[in-house]
Design an enzyme around this catalytic site. Sequence first.
Site, mmCIF file in Angstrom:
data_model
loop_
_atom_site.group_PDB
_atom_site.id
_atom_site.type_symbol
_atom_site.label_atom_id
_atom_site.label_comp_id
_atom_site.label_asym_id
_atom_site.label_seq_id
_atom_site.Cartn_x
_atom_site.Cartn_y
_atom_site.Cartn_z
ATOM 1 N N ARG A 156 21.243 45.843 34.306
ATOM 2 C CA ARG A 156 21.465 44.789 33.300
ATOM 3 C C ARG A 156 20.547 44.961 32.092
ATOM 4 O O ARG A 156 20.922 44.603 30.977
ATOM 5 C CB ARG A 156 21.264 43.414 33.939
ATOM 6 C CG ARG A 156 22.457 43.035 34.789
ATOM 7 C CD ARG A 156 22.285 41.661 35.382
ATOM 8 N NE ARG A 156 23.543 41.187 35.941
ATOM 9 C CZ ARG A 156 23.628 40.316 36.921
ATOM 10 N NH1 ARG A 156 22.532 39.808 37.456
ATOM 11 N NH2 ARG A 156 24.798 39.932 37.360
ATOM 12 N N GLY B 287 30.851 40.571 41.720
ATOM 13 C CA GLY B 287 29.550 41.145 42.043
ATOM 14 C C GLY B 287 29.605 42.105 43.216
ATOM 15 O O GLY B 287 29.079 43.223 43.155
ATOM 16 N N LYS C 148 37.007 34.857 50.662
ATOM 17 C CA LYS C 148 37.775 33.615 50.807
ATOM 18 C C LYS C 148 38.909 33.454 49.810
ATOM 19 O O LYS C 148 38.743 33.697 48.621
ATOM 20 C CB LYS C 148 36.821 32.418 50.673
ATOM 21 C CG LYS C 148 35.904 32.280 51.874
ATOM 22 C CD LYS C 148 34.660 31.491 51.536
ATOM 23 C CE LYS C 148 34.955 29.997 51.482
ATOM 24 N NZ LYS C 148 33.771 29.285 50.949
ATOM 25 N N GLY D 296 31.119 35.951 38.000
ATOM 26 C CA GLY D 296 31.612 34.572 37.853
ATOM 27 C C GLY D 296 32.311 34.360 36.524
ATOM 28 O O GLY D 296 33.379 33.749 36.455
HETATM 29 P P1 ADP Z 1 33.263 39.640 44.810
HETATM 30 O O1 ADP Z 1 31.784 39.341 44.794
HETATM 31 O O2 ADP Z 1 33.564 41.043 44.409
HETATM 32 O O3 ADP Z 1 34.073 38.616 44.065
HETATM 33 P P2 ADP Z 1 33.598 38.313 47.350
HETATM 34 O O4 ADP Z 1 32.270 37.681 47.168
HETATM 35 O O5 ADP Z 1 34.786 37.462 47.280
HETATM 36 O O6 ADP Z 1 33.748 39.560 46.351
HETATM 37 O O7 ADP Z 1 33.678 39.016 48.783
HETATM 38 C C1 ADP Z 1 32.783 40.001 49.215
HETATM 39 C C2 ADP Z 1 32.541 39.913 50.696
HETATM 40 O O8 ADP Z 1 33.742 39.825 51.421
HETATM 41 C C3 ADP Z 1 31.817 41.114 51.196
HETATM 42 O O9 ADP Z 1 30.509 40.755 51.582
HETATM 43 C C4 ADP Z 1 32.646 41.584 52.402
HETATM 44 O O10 ADP Z 1 31.874 41.935 53.529
HETATM 45 C C5 ADP Z 1 33.479 40.358 52.699
HETATM 46 N N1 ADP Z 1 34.708 40.696 53.423
HETATM 47 C C6 ADP Z 1 35.664 41.579 53.062
HETATM 48 N N2 ADP Z 1 36.619 41.666 54.002
HETATM 49 C C7 ADP Z 1 36.257 40.835 54.998
HETATM 50 C C8 ADP Z 1 36.823 40.513 56.278
HETATM 51 N N3 ADP Z 1 37.974 41.062 56.686
HETATM 52 N N4 ADP Z 1 36.164 39.613 57.032
HETATM 53 C C9 ADP Z 1 35.021 39.059 56.610
HETATM 54 N N5 ADP Z 1 34.445 39.325 55.435
HETATM 55 C C10 ADP Z 1 35.040 40.204 54.635
HETATM 56 MG MG MG Z 2 30.623 37.861 45.848
#
Ligand code: ADP
Ligand code: MG
Length: 409
Positions: free
Chosen positions: A44, A365, A209, A389
């Site tokens: 960053r 992230g 989620k 975000g």
């Molecule tokens: P980002 O930060 O890119 O928006 P998220 O925060 O939504 O992504 O999700 C990232 C997390 O989702 C990771 O820590 C990963 O381990 C978890 N994840 C991915 N697939 C699964 C799964 N099938 N079950 C549980 N957790 C999962």
């Molecule tokens: Mg995340």
Amino acid sequence: MSDIDAGIASLGDLGGKRVLVRSDLNVPLDGAGTAEVRITDDGRIRASVPTIRQLSDAGARVVVTAHLGRPDGKPDPAYSLKPVADRLSELLGRPVAFAADTVGASATETVAALGDGDVAVLENVRFNAGETSKDEAVRGAFADELAALADAFVSDGFGVVHRKQASVYDVALRLPSAMGGLVAAEVDVLRRLTEHPDRPYVVVLGGSKVSDKLGVIDNLIDKADRLLIGGGMVFTFLKAQGHEVGRSLLEDDQLDTCRRYLTEAADRGVEIVLPTDVVVDTEFPSGERDPQPRVVPASEIPADALGLDIGPESAAAFAAALADARTVFWNGPMGVFEVDAFADGTRAVAQALTEVDGLSVVGGGDSAAAVRQLGFDEAAFGHISTGGGASLEFLEGKELPGIAVLEKD
Ligand code: ADP
Ligand code: MG
């Protein structure tokens, strides 16, 4: 007086002017607050250098404001920006003055001592309760103090533009303001994802989620040609299709919403691609036990198992669905990529993105971290958003206060 397209040029001749620039310097530290403090990833800071250098080269007296971590609205040495200022000095190749407070005596003296082209960093802006206050008057009073340090404001911290905070929003109401190059580049890419994308336009969503990503699905479902879904959120979709998902991540309260998305997509001719096979285990990975990954059909997840990645057949199908794409937005890992045994789906999608003939964008992230952790060259992607975000809120169609305020005259 601001012009979004002209960026910094809209501020006119900056020679001798004090310019407050809001950067995102929120880097991870090791040994914070000790003499051995170390920045573990200076990405960053590097990303913030071009705008700071541009202002300095224009002869401005550059005053950088930023936050680090989440101090409690009061000074806390563990969150000092001093090590960041030192690193910035190394990267700029010139001295960087450091003020021991944000708007107090040290800040005033430090700014007064700046010559044309000099650079100073103010101490962590979140050491001041006014920065994040929900009370407009409290925030405004702090923004007055920040604004008093400068003649103009440049907003260059993309990771915070979705926050209505004093150093992001209120200060822009008080000074001639413009977008820095980093924010302008992010906004430009995100606009290309929401306005007239080249087609086929493929959106890949994963992560933990569904409920985190509802806004993005809502807004992109009628813009994309294809929607590929993996990660933890996919099990709510699979269940919505009538499959059992064992002990996989499941949001029962989102089943109806997922059903609605499936119907809506079918009505609009948007192709939804869900995994046909899944990598499962009987326990969520932990340090205590070696993973025992098993591939099963997505329609036959055993009752005692959890889905932790998309399977190899699905990974190949996802890659094929990305092969002819001209625009791709990817957010959310396909599996628990932090553990090698469940990283293949994420690796396959990342690989497919690097081969896209067009614009490929990674947002989020953990998704950006996954790309780095899996050893991909960041340059192989069209764009990796610096603000998880903020990019998601933009793609949800929400107004970002820190951008909107710059568009206001
Ligand atoms: P980002 O930060 O890119 O928006 P998220 O925060 O939504 O992504 O999700 C990232 C997390 O989702 C990771 O820590 C990963 O381990 C978890 N994840 C991915 N697939 C699964 C799964 N099938 N079950 C549980 N957790 C999962
Ligand atoms: Mg995340």
